[in-house]
Design a protein around this motif. Structure first.
Motif, mmCIF file in Angstrom:
data_model
loop_
_atom_site.group_PDB
_atom_site.id
_atom_site.type_symbol
_atom_site.label_atom_id
_atom_site.label_comp_id
_atom_site.label_asym_id
_atom_site.label_seq_id
_atom_site.Cartn_x
_atom_site.Cartn_y
_atom_site.Cartn_z
ATOM 1 N N VAL A 192 35.343 -73.427 36.565
ATOM 2 C CA VAL A 192 35.957 -72.566 37.581
ATOM 3 C C VAL A 192 34.902 -71.777 38.337
ATOM 4 N N LEU A 193 33.911 -71.259 37.632
ATOM 5 C CA LEU A 193 32.863 -70.449 38.261
ATOM 6 C C LEU A 193 32.006 -71.259 39.223
ATOM 7 N N THR A 194 32.024 -72.568 39.080
ATOM 8 C CA THR A 194 31.290 -73.432 40.012
ATOM 9 C C THR A 194 32.220 -74.104 41.022
ATOM 10 N N GLY A 195 33.491 -73.676 41.037
ATOM 11 C CA GLY A 195 34.443 -74.236 41.987
ATOM 12 C C GLY A 195 35.150 -75.480 41.503
ATOM 13 N N MET A 233 36.286 -72.267 32.113
ATOM 14 C CA MET A 233 35.771 -71.200 32.966
ATOM 15 C C MET A 233 34.415 -71.548 33.560
ATOM 16 N N GLY A 234 33.597 -72.306 32.818
ATOM 17 C CA GLY A 234 32.325 -72.747 33.383
ATOM 18 C C GLY A 234 32.527 -73.586 34.628
ATOM 19 N N VAL A 275 37.257 -58.967 39.335
ATOM 20 C CA VAL A 275 36.663 -59.774 38.264
ATOM 21 C C VAL A 275 37.383 -59.563 36.927
ATOM 22 N N PHE A 314 39.784 -62.257 35.019
ATOM 23 C CA PHE A 314 39.353 -62.624 33.669
ATOM 24 C C PHE A 314 40.511 -62.466 32.684
ATOM 25 N N SER A 360 43.063 -65.190 33.288
ATOM 26 C CA SER A 360 42.611 -66.497 32.806
ATOM 27 C C SER A 360 42.800 -66.624 31.288
#
Length: 314
Positions: free
Chosen positions: A72-75, A69-70, A13, A17, A20
Protein backbone atom coordinates in the motif's frame (compact mmCIF):
# COMPACT_ATOMS: atom_id res chain seq x y z
CA UNK A 1 -4.43 28.14 7.71
CA UNK A 2 -1.48 26.42 6.03
CA UNK A 3 -0.18 25.06 9.34
CA UNK A 4 -3.67 23.80 10.19
CA UNK A 5 -3.96 21.96 6.86
CA UNK A 6 -0.53 20.40 7.37
CA UNK A 7 -1.50 19.28 10.89
CA UNK A 8 -4.70 17.72 9.60
CA UNK A 9 -2.81 15.93 6.84
CA UNK A 10 -0.33 14.65 9.41
CA UNK A 11 -3.23 13.39 11.55
CA UNK A 12 -4.41 11.46 8.51
CA UNK A 13 -1.57 8.96 9.05
CA UNK A 14 -2.66 7.54 12.45
CA UNK A 15 -6.33 7.55 11.36
CA UNK A 16 -5.65 5.49 8.26
CA UNK A 17 -3.25 3.28 10.21
CA UNK A 18 -6.01 2.51 12.71
CA UNK A 19 -8.51 1.85 9.92
CA UNK A 20 -6.08 -0.49 8.17
CA UNK A 21 -5.57 -2.56 11.33
CA UNK A 22 -9.30 -2.67 12.03
CA UNK A 23 -10.39 -3.81 8.58
CA UNK A 24 -7.47 -6.27 8.33
CA UNK A 25 -8.48 -7.99 11.57
CA UNK A 26 -12.21 -7.82 10.84
CA UNK A 27 -11.78 -9.66 7.54
CA UNK A 28 -9.88 -12.43 9.31
CA UNK A 29 -12.09 -12.97 12.35
CA UNK A 30 -15.17 -13.47 10.16
CA UNK A 31 -16.07 -17.18 10.29
CA UNK A 32 -15.24 -19.27 7.26
CA UNK A 33 -12.24 -20.37 5.23
CA UNK A 34 -11.26 -17.90 2.50
CA UNK A 35 -9.68 -20.61 0.34
CA UNK A 36 -12.78 -22.80 0.69
CA UNK A 37 -15.03 -19.90 -0.28
CA UNK A 38 -13.00 -19.19 -3.40
CA UNK A 39 -12.50 -22.76 -4.62
CA UNK A 40 -15.85 -24.18 -3.51
CA UNK A 41 -16.86 -27.28 -1.58
CA UNK A 42 -15.40 -29.68 -4.17
CA UNK A 43 -11.84 -28.42 -3.68
CA UNK A 44 -9.24 -30.95 -2.59
CA UNK A 45 -7.09 -30.38 0.54
CA UNK A 46 -4.04 -30.01 -1.71
CA UNK A 47 -5.61 -27.25 -3.82
CA UNK A 48 -6.80 -25.45 -0.69
CA UNK A 49 -3.31 -25.56 0.79
CA UNK A 50 -1.79 -24.35 -2.48
CA UNK A 51 -4.15 -21.36 -2.58
CA UNK A 52 -3.46 -20.49 1.07
CA UNK A 53 0.26 -20.51 0.37
CA UNK A 54 -0.19 -18.44 -2.79
CA UNK A 55 -1.97 -15.66 -0.92
CA UNK A 56 0.10 -16.01 2.25
CA UNK A 57 -2.90 -17.03 4.35
CA UNK A 58 -0.78 -19.49 6.31
CA UNK A 59 1.55 -16.72 7.46
CA UNK A 60 1.08 -15.01 10.80
CA UNK A 61 -1.27 -12.03 10.93
CA UNK A 62 1.65 -9.70 11.55
CA UNK A 63 3.49 -10.90 8.45
CA UNK A 64 0.32 -10.71 6.33
CA UNK A 65 -0.36 -7.17 7.53
CA UNK A 66 3.23 -6.02 6.93
CA UNK A 67 3.22 -7.48 3.42
CA UNK A 68 -0.07 -5.77 2.61
CA UNK A 69 0.90 -2.38 4.09
CA UNK A 70 4.31 -2.54 2.41
CA UNK A 71 2.51 -2.73 -0.91
CA UNK A 72 0.00 0.00 0.00
CA UNK A 73 2.80 2.43 0.88
CA UNK A 74 4.22 1.95 -2.61
CA UNK A 75 0.83 2.31 -4.30
CA UNK A 76 0.23 -1.42 -4.70
CA UNK A 77 -3.04 -2.49 -3.04
CA UNK A 78 -2.55 -6.06 -4.18
CA UNK A 79 -4.48 -8.25 -6.58
CA UNK A 80 -8.02 -9.53 -6.32
CA UNK A 81 -8.15 -13.09 -5.03
CA UNK A 82 -10.98 -13.79 -7.45
CA UNK A 83 -9.83 -12.47 -10.83
CA UNK A 84 -6.20 -11.46 -10.29
CA UNK A 85 -6.77 -7.83 -11.30
CA UNK A 86 -4.91 -5.05 -9.54
CA UNK A 87 -7.16 -3.59 -6.85
CA UNK A 88 -6.09 0.06 -6.92
CA UNK A 89 -6.82 0.75 -10.65
CA UNK A 90 -10.17 -1.01 -10.18
CA UNK A 91 -10.98 1.21 -7.19
CA UNK A 92 -10.12 4.37 -9.14
CA UNK A 93 -12.21 3.39 -12.17
CA UNK A 94 -15.25 2.62 -10.00
CA UNK A 95 -14.72 5.69 -7.86
CA UNK A 96 -15.12 7.81 -11.01
CA UNK A 97 -18.71 6.57 -11.36
CA UNK A 98 -19.41 6.98 -7.64
CA UNK A 99 -17.96 10.51 -7.68
CA UNK A 100 -20.17 11.52 -10.62
CA UNK A 101 -23.25 10.02 -8.94
CA UNK A 102 -22.44 11.86 -5.70
CA UNK A 103 -21.94 15.23 -7.38
CA UNK A 104 -25.19 14.92 -9.38
CA UNK A 105 -27.10 13.87 -6.25
CA UNK A 106 -25.58 16.72 -4.24
CA UNK A 107 -26.53 19.32 -6.86
CA UNK A 108 -30.10 18.02 -6.98
CA UNK A 109 -30.21 18.04 -3.17
CA UNK A 110 -28.99 21.64 -2.92
CA UNK A 111 -31.40 22.88 -5.59
CA UNK A 112 -34.30 21.35 -3.67
CA UNK A 113 -33.37 21.67 -0.01
CA UNK A 114 -31.82 25.12 0.46
CA UNK A 115 -34.51 27.17 -1.36
CA UNK A 116 -37.37 25.21 0.26
CA UNK A 117 -35.76 25.26 3.71
CA UNK A 118 -35.16 29.00 3.41
CA UNK A 119 -38.72 29.58 2.23
CA UNK A 120 -40.12 27.56 5.14
CA UNK A 121 -38.07 29.61 7.62
CA UNK A 122 -39.16 32.94 6.16
CA UNK A 123 -42.82 31.87 6.08
CA UNK A 124 -42.80 30.17 9.47
CA UNK A 125 -46.03 28.39 10.51
CA UNK A 126 -47.67 29.18 7.17
CA UNK A 127 -49.14 26.62 4.79
CA UNK A 128 -45.86 26.69 2.87
CA UNK A 129 -43.89 25.92 6.02
CA UNK A 130 -46.19 23.03 6.96
CA UNK A 131 -45.94 21.59 3.44
CA UNK A 132 -42.14 21.78 3.41
CA UNK A 133 -41.90 20.19 6.85
CA UNK A 134 -44.24 17.39 5.78
CA UNK A 135 -42.20 16.72 2.64
CA UNK A 136 -38.94 16.71 4.60
CA UNK A 137 -40.41 14.35 7.20
CA UNK A 138 -41.48 11.95 4.48
CA UNK A 139 -38.05 12.20 2.88
CA UNK A 140 -36.31 11.34 6.14
CA UNK A 141 -38.71 8.47 6.86
CA UNK A 142 -38.67 6.72 3.47
CA UNK A 143 -35.47 4.69 2.73
CA UNK A 144 -33.85 5.51 -0.59
CA UNK A 145 -34.15 1.91 -1.82
CA UNK A 146 -37.93 1.99 -1.24
CA UNK A 147 -38.20 5.34 -3.02
CA UNK A 148 -36.08 3.99 -5.89
CA UNK A 149 -38.28 0.93 -6.28
CA UNK A 150 -41.51 2.95 -6.26
CA UNK A 151 -40.07 5.52 -8.68
CA UNK A 152 -38.99 2.83 -11.14
CA UNK A 153 -42.45 1.23 -10.91
CA UNK A 154 -44.22 4.55 -11.56
CA UNK A 155 -41.95 5.41 -14.49
CA UNK A 156 -42.39 1.93 -15.94
CA UNK A 157 -46.20 1.98 -15.68
CA UNK A 158 -46.86 5.51 -16.90
CA UNK A 159 -43.83 6.37 -19.06
CA UNK A 160 -42.68 2.93 -20.26
CA UNK A 161 -39.32 3.49 -18.57
CA UNK A 162 -36.83 0.75 -17.78
CA UNK A 163 -33.40 1.29 -16.20
CA UNK A 164 -30.64 1.23 -18.84
CA UNK A 165 -28.49 -1.89 -18.91
CA UNK A 166 -24.76 -1.31 -18.62
CA UNK A 167 -22.77 1.83 -18.01
CA UNK A 168 -21.32 4.40 -20.40
CA UNK A 169 -18.64 6.82 -19.23
CA UNK A 170 -19.26 10.56 -19.16
CA UNK A 171 -16.61 11.30 -21.78
CA UNK A 172 -17.62 8.42 -24.04
CA UNK A 173 -21.23 9.55 -24.54
CA UNK A 174 -22.39 12.41 -22.26
CA UNK A 175 -26.08 12.12 -23.16
CA UNK A 176 -26.20 8.35 -22.67
CA UNK A 177 -24.29 8.74 -19.42
CA UNK A 178 -26.80 11.33 -18.19
CA UNK A 179 -29.67 9.02 -19.13
CA UNK A 180 -28.14 6.27 -17.01
CA UNK A 181 -27.17 8.44 -14.02
CA UNK A 182 -30.07 10.88 -13.76
CA UNK A 183 -32.66 8.65 -12.07
CA UNK A 184 -30.23 7.19 -9.46
CA UNK A 185 -28.95 10.72 -8.75
CA UNK A 186 -32.53 11.98 -8.43
CA UNK A 187 -33.31 9.25 -5.87
CA UNK A 188 -30.23 10.00 -3.81
CA UNK A 189 -30.61 13.77 -4.20
CA UNK A 190 -34.20 13.87 -2.99
CA UNK A 191 -33.48 11.67 0.03
CA UNK A 192 -30.42 13.79 0.85
CA UNK A 193 -32.50 16.96 0.47
CA UNK A 194 -34.85 16.03 3.30
CA UNK A 195 -32.22 16.28 6.04
CA UNK A 196 -30.62 19.42 4.55
CA UNK A 197 -34.04 21.04 4.21
CA UNK A 198 -34.81 20.53 7.88
CA UNK A 199 -31.40 21.80 8.92
CA UNK A 200 -31.72 24.87 6.67
CA UNK A 201 -35.09 25.78 8.14
CA UNK A 202 -34.02 25.41 11.77
CA UNK A 203 -30.69 27.23 11.44
CA UNK A 204 -32.12 30.12 9.41
CA UNK A 205 -34.91 30.52 11.98
CA UNK A 206 -32.31 30.66 14.74
CA UNK A 207 -30.30 33.33 12.91
CA UNK A 208 -33.39 35.41 12.15
CA UNK A 209 -34.02 35.76 15.90
CA UNK A 210 -30.61 37.28 16.57
CA UNK A 211 -30.04 40.96 17.31
CA UNK A 212 -27.82 41.72 14.31
CA UNK A 213 -30.69 40.79 11.95
CA UNK A 214 -32.94 43.32 13.73
CA UNK A 215 -30.18 45.93 13.36
CA UNK A 216 -29.83 45.22 9.65
CA UNK A 217 -33.58 45.56 9.16
CA UNK A 218 -33.65 48.75 11.24
CA UNK A 219 -31.06 50.26 8.90
CA UNK A 220 -33.50 49.79 6.04
CA UNK A 221 -31.91 46.87 4.23
CA UNK A 222 -34.14 45.08 1.76
CA UNK A 223 -35.62 41.84 3.06
CA UNK A 224 -34.07 39.83 0.23
CA UNK A 225 -30.61 41.20 1.09
CA UNK A 226 -31.19 40.52 4.80
CA UNK A 227 -32.22 36.93 4.18
CA UNK A 228 -29.71 35.93 1.51
CA UNK A 229 -26.62 37.97 2.36
CA UNK A 230 -26.81 37.86 6.14
CA UNK A 231 -29.19 35.23 7.54
CA UNK A 232 -28.40 32.43 5.09
CA UNK A 233 -24.64 32.97 5.15
CA UNK A 234 -24.54 32.86 8.95
CA UNK A 235 -26.66 29.70 8.90
CA UNK A 236 -24.50 27.86 6.39
CA UNK A 237 -21.99 26.26 8.77
CA UNK A 238 -24.32 23.59 10.26
CA UNK A 239 -25.84 23.12 6.80
CA UNK A 240 -22.38 22.62 5.34
CA UNK A 241 -21.58 20.10 8.08
CA UNK A 242 -24.47 17.81 7.20
CA UNK A 243 -23.79 18.23 3.47
CA UNK A 244 -20.15 17.25 4.03
CA UNK A 245 -21.18 14.14 5.95
CA UNK A 246 -23.63 13.15 3.22
CA UNK A 247 -21.07 13.62 0.45
CA UNK A 248 -18.41 11.73 2.38
CA UNK A 249 -20.80 8.84 2.93
CA UNK A 250 -21.91 8.71 -0.71
CA UNK A 251 -18.33 8.85 -1.99
CA UNK A 252 -17.83 5.60 -0.12
CA UNK A 253 -20.43 4.09 -2.41
CA UNK A 254 -24.21 4.20 -2.50
CA UNK A 255 -24.36 0.43 -2.21
CA UNK A 256 -28.12 -0.20 -2.44
CA UNK A 257 -28.76 2.31 -5.22
CA UNK A 258 -25.81 0.99 -7.22
CA UNK A 259 -27.23 -2.52 -6.84
CA UNK A 260 -30.77 -1.51 -7.84
CA UNK A 261 -29.61 0.35 -10.95
CA UNK A 262 -26.75 -2.09 -11.75
CA UNK A 263 -24.10 0.63 -11.57
CA UNK A 264 -20.52 -0.67 -11.26
CA UNK A 265 -19.56 1.81 -8.57
CA UNK A 266 -17.29 1.59 -5.56
CA UNK A 267 -20.08 0.50 -3.22
CA UNK A 268 -20.98 -2.45 -5.42
CA UNK A 269 -17.29 -3.36 -5.65
CA UNK A 270 -16.94 -3.46 -1.86
CA UNK A 271 -20.17 -5.44 -1.45
CA UNK A 272 -19.04 -8.01 -4.01
CA UNK A 273 -15.69 -8.27 -2.27
CA UNK A 274 -17.38 -8.90 1.08
CA UNK A 275 -19.74 -11.58 -0.24
CA UNK A 276 -16.88 -13.32 -2.05
CA UNK A 277 -14.44 -12.96 0.89
CA UNK A 278 -11.97 -11.16 -1.38
CA UNK A 279 -9.68 -9.83 1.35
CA UNK A 280 -7.50 -7.55 -0.78
CA UNK A 281 -10.50 -5.92 -2.46
CA UNK A 282 -12.27 -5.13 0.82
CA UNK A 283 -9.12 -3.99 2.63
CA UNK A 284 -7.99 -1.70 -0.17
CA UNK A 285 -11.47 -0.28 -0.81
CA UNK A 286 -12.21 0.50 2.85
CA UNK A 287 -8.81 2.16 3.26
CA UNK A 288 -9.42 4.30 0.17
CA UNK A 289 -12.94 5.22 1.32
CA UNK A 290 -11.56 6.27 4.71
CA UNK A 291 -9.02 8.51 3.01
CA UNK A 292 -11.72 10.14 0.90
CA UNK A 293 -13.98 10.70 3.92
CA UNK A 294 -11.22 12.37 5.93
CA UNK A 295 -10.31 14.61 2.99
CA UNK A 296 -13.95 15.68 2.59
CA UNK A 297 -14.03 16.62 6.28
CA UNK A 298 -10.85 18.66 5.83
CA UNK A 299 -12.37 20.55 2.89
CA UNK A 300 -15.50 21.27 4.95
CA UNK A 301 -13.39 22.64 7.80
CA UNK A 302 -11.54 24.93 5.39
CA UNK A 303 -14.86 26.20 4.01
CA UNK A 304 -15.92 27.08 7.57
CA UNK A 305 -13.21 29.73 7.72
CA UNK A 306 -14.24 31.10 4.34
CA UNK A 307 -17.90 31.40 5.32
CA UNK A 308 -17.27 32.80 8.80
CA UNK A 309 -14.21 35.11 9.17
CA UNK A 310 -14.51 34.75 12.96
CA UNK A 311 -13.17 31.20 12.62
CA UNK A 312 -9.39 31.29 12.76
CA UNK A 313 -7.37 28.11 12.51
CA UNK A 314 -3.97 28.49 14.14
Amino acid sequence: MTSYILRRLFMLVPVLFGVSIFIFLMMRVVPGDVAQTILGTDATPESLETLRNEFGLNDSYIKQYMNWMGGVLTGDFGESMRNGRDVFPEILSRFTLTFELTILAAIISWLISIPLGLLAAVKRNSATDITVRTISLLGVSIPNFAFATVLILILALFFNYSPPIGYVGLFEDPMKNLEIMLIPALVLGTTMAAAVMRMTRSTVLEVLRQDFIRTIRAKGAKERVTILNHALRNALIPILTIIGMQIGTLLGGAVIIEQIFSLPGLGQYVLTGITQRDLTVVQGSVLFISFVFVMVNLIVDILYAYLDPRINYK
